[in-house]
Design an enzyme around this catalytic site. Structure first.
Site, PDB file in Angstrom:
ATOM      1  N   GLY A 246       0.844  -1.191   0.000  1.00  0.00           N
ATOM      2  CA  GLY A 246       0.000   0.000   0.000  1.00  0.00           C
ATOM      3  C   GLY A 246       0.878   1.238   0.000  1.00  0.00           C
ATOM      4  CE  LYS A 247       5.424   4.945  -0.510  1.00  0.00           C
ATOM      5  NZ  LYS A 247       6.589   4.145  -0.092  1.00  0.00           N
ATOM      6  N   GLY A 248       0.549   5.816   0.762  1.00  0.00           N
ATOM      7  CA  GLY A 248      -0.293   6.988   0.975  1.00  0.00           C
ATOM      8  C   GLY A 248       0.438   8.250   0.575  1.00  0.00           C
TER       9      GLY A 248
END
Ligand code: NAD
Length: 431
Positions: free
Chosen positions: A104-106
């Site tokens: 995931g990444k934000g």
């Protein structure tokens, strides 16, 4: 040169790997599509009392092997395309390292350098409040960490906001925390240490001894400076380093890294006050004789190892032909474009790709999560010995795939990661 969108670069690499390894179309389609994309406005108050709203993102790419894992960046150029690419690479990175995590990444499109510390705190809390209330983040589902322009303090604020909403402690929901809040020993330099373990194995296979190995490093921030320190203490000859202001080459043939760190701390950059425009008074660096180079010149130095620890896309179709390094270690994410990869391969320059070379960071983040969940606190030596094993095993696995498919290190890493995720999806019956 116009820069290609990072997600297109990811898809291009994924497709090439799938073709080589004959990965089925259904699996390729699943990995080309993130499982969830969250886009929202992050609203917070500036010190002036004015309301501010900036775009925020969290992309959850694949969770077949475990909860989503990946950093949150605060950057003026963070956008959905970039966050999607980084989330996808995280899935592969965790699979290559063989840790039970997905990707995931934000990101938040904001320049934190223009904000006060109070404003960054409000922004961090607002981002994580949305992520908690929308059930994006939780300890078994999606575990963020620091990334560009976020740090342990930001993680501490985010954790506090999360626990306030839950009404109980849940330190494992975020990693890269300060030690006092459950952070892991060894996390600060884990990325560099992990990359170094891989480099040592690579050089061993080439019969290269430390004292005869020269290294140039682009980027003297977290990843680059720790790497310089680790490599020089192990006897390698770090002969050049650079930051955003430019680079220096140490004329003695091996830079004094501690002195460069002290210099950067005092003057804000390696070129600092002793370089004004074209004029450089390099003798202000009293104990270290050196001459200055531009970032472009640093990339083109004749060295055994070029370590890329700054930005994405720095080696591209227009400069790849000029690279004279023996091999490249990608500590940064995506520093070599697919076009450059093809040129470097033709020149027999090996590239140890980001999804292996910088996987030490997420590996020790995973250790932090394990410690938080068990309530244990591991000693630093134990953390580093476990990291060494994981990095060396991953590299050995990658070499096997490379041998089997007679392909580049990058494609071998993509195949290794993809096959592991595909196997997990098959076992779950989702493909
Ligand atoms: P950082 O902000 O601490 O350091 C970045 C360095 O790059 C700084 O020295 C900066 O001056 C330099 N830089 C910026 N623009 C430059 C330019 N145009 N030319 C040359 N140098 C330039 O960031 P970091 O944490 O060291 O991360 C660097 C890279 O490594 C990023 O791609 C990041 O995603 C990747 N990475 C870092 C970690 C980690 O644990 N820190 C983990 C995985 C990947």
């Amino acid at each position: 040169m116009t820069k290609k969108a990072p997600y297109q670069n990811f898809l291009e690499n994924l497709k090439a790997a799938a073709k080589t390894a004959k990965i089925k179309l259904e699996a390729l389609e699943a990995l080309s599509t993130p499982e969830a994309i969250h886009e929202f406005e992050v609203k917070f108050k500036l010190d002036s009392g004015e309301a501010k709203s900036v775009p925020g993102y969290r992309v959850q790419h694949n969770s077949a092997r475990g909860p989503y894992k990946g950093g949150i960046r605060f950057h003026p150029e963070a956008d959905l395309n970039e966050v999607k690419a980084l989330a996808s690479l995280m899935s592969l990175k965790c699979a290559v390292a063989n840790i039970p995590m997905g990707g995931g990444k934000g990101g938040v499109q904001v320049n934190p350098k223009e904000l006060s510390s109070d404003e960054v705190q409000k922004l961090s809390r607002a981002y994580f409040r949305i992520g908690t209330e929308k059930n994006i983040f939780s300890v078994d589902k999606d575990i963020p960490a620091p990334d560009v322009y976020t740090n342990p303090q930001v993680m501490a604020w985010m954790l506090d906001e999360h626990e306030k909403i839950l009404g109980h402690k849940s330190p494992g929901v975020i990693t890269g925390k300060p030690l006092e809040l459950g952070g892991s020993l060894g996390r600060s330099y884990a990325t560099s240490q992990g990359g170094f373990f891989v480099l040592e194995k690579y050089l061993e296979s080439q019969n290269k001894k430390p004292a005869e190995t020269t290294i140039a490093i682009q980027g003297f921030g977290n990843a680059g400076a720790y790497f310089a320190d680790i490599a020089s203490k192990a006897g390698y000859r770090v002969i050049a380093v650079s930051d955003s202001k430019g680079g220096v080459v140490c004329d003695s043939g091996a830079c004094q890294i501690e002195q460069l760190q002290a210099y950067k701390a005092e003057y804000g950059s390696l070129r600092g006050n002793f370089c004004q425009g074209e004029k450089c008074d390099i003798h202000k660096m009293k104990k270290e004789k050196m001459h200055v180079v531009s970032n472009d010149e640093l990339l083109e130095l004749e060295v055994d190892v070029l370590v890329l620890a700054a930005l994405d896309g720095v080696i591209h179709a227009d400069n790849a032909e000029n690279i004279k390094a023996g091999m490249i270690l990608e500590l940064a994410n995506g520093p070599v474009t697919p076009e450059a990869d093809a040129i470097l391969e033709a020149k027999n320059i090996d590239v140890i790709p980001d999804i292996l070379a910088n996987a030490g960071g997420v590996t020790v983040s995973y250790f932090e999560w394990v410690q938080n969940r068990s309530g244990d606190v591991w000693e630093e030596d134990y953390v580093i010995s476990k990291l060494k094993k994981i990095m060396e095993n991953a590299f050995a696995d990658l070499l096997q795939v490379r041998e089997e498919f007679q392909t580049s290190h990058r494609q071998a890493a993509f195949i290794l990661g993809t096959e592991r995720i595909v196997k997990a999806m098959e076992l779950r019956g989702t493909i």
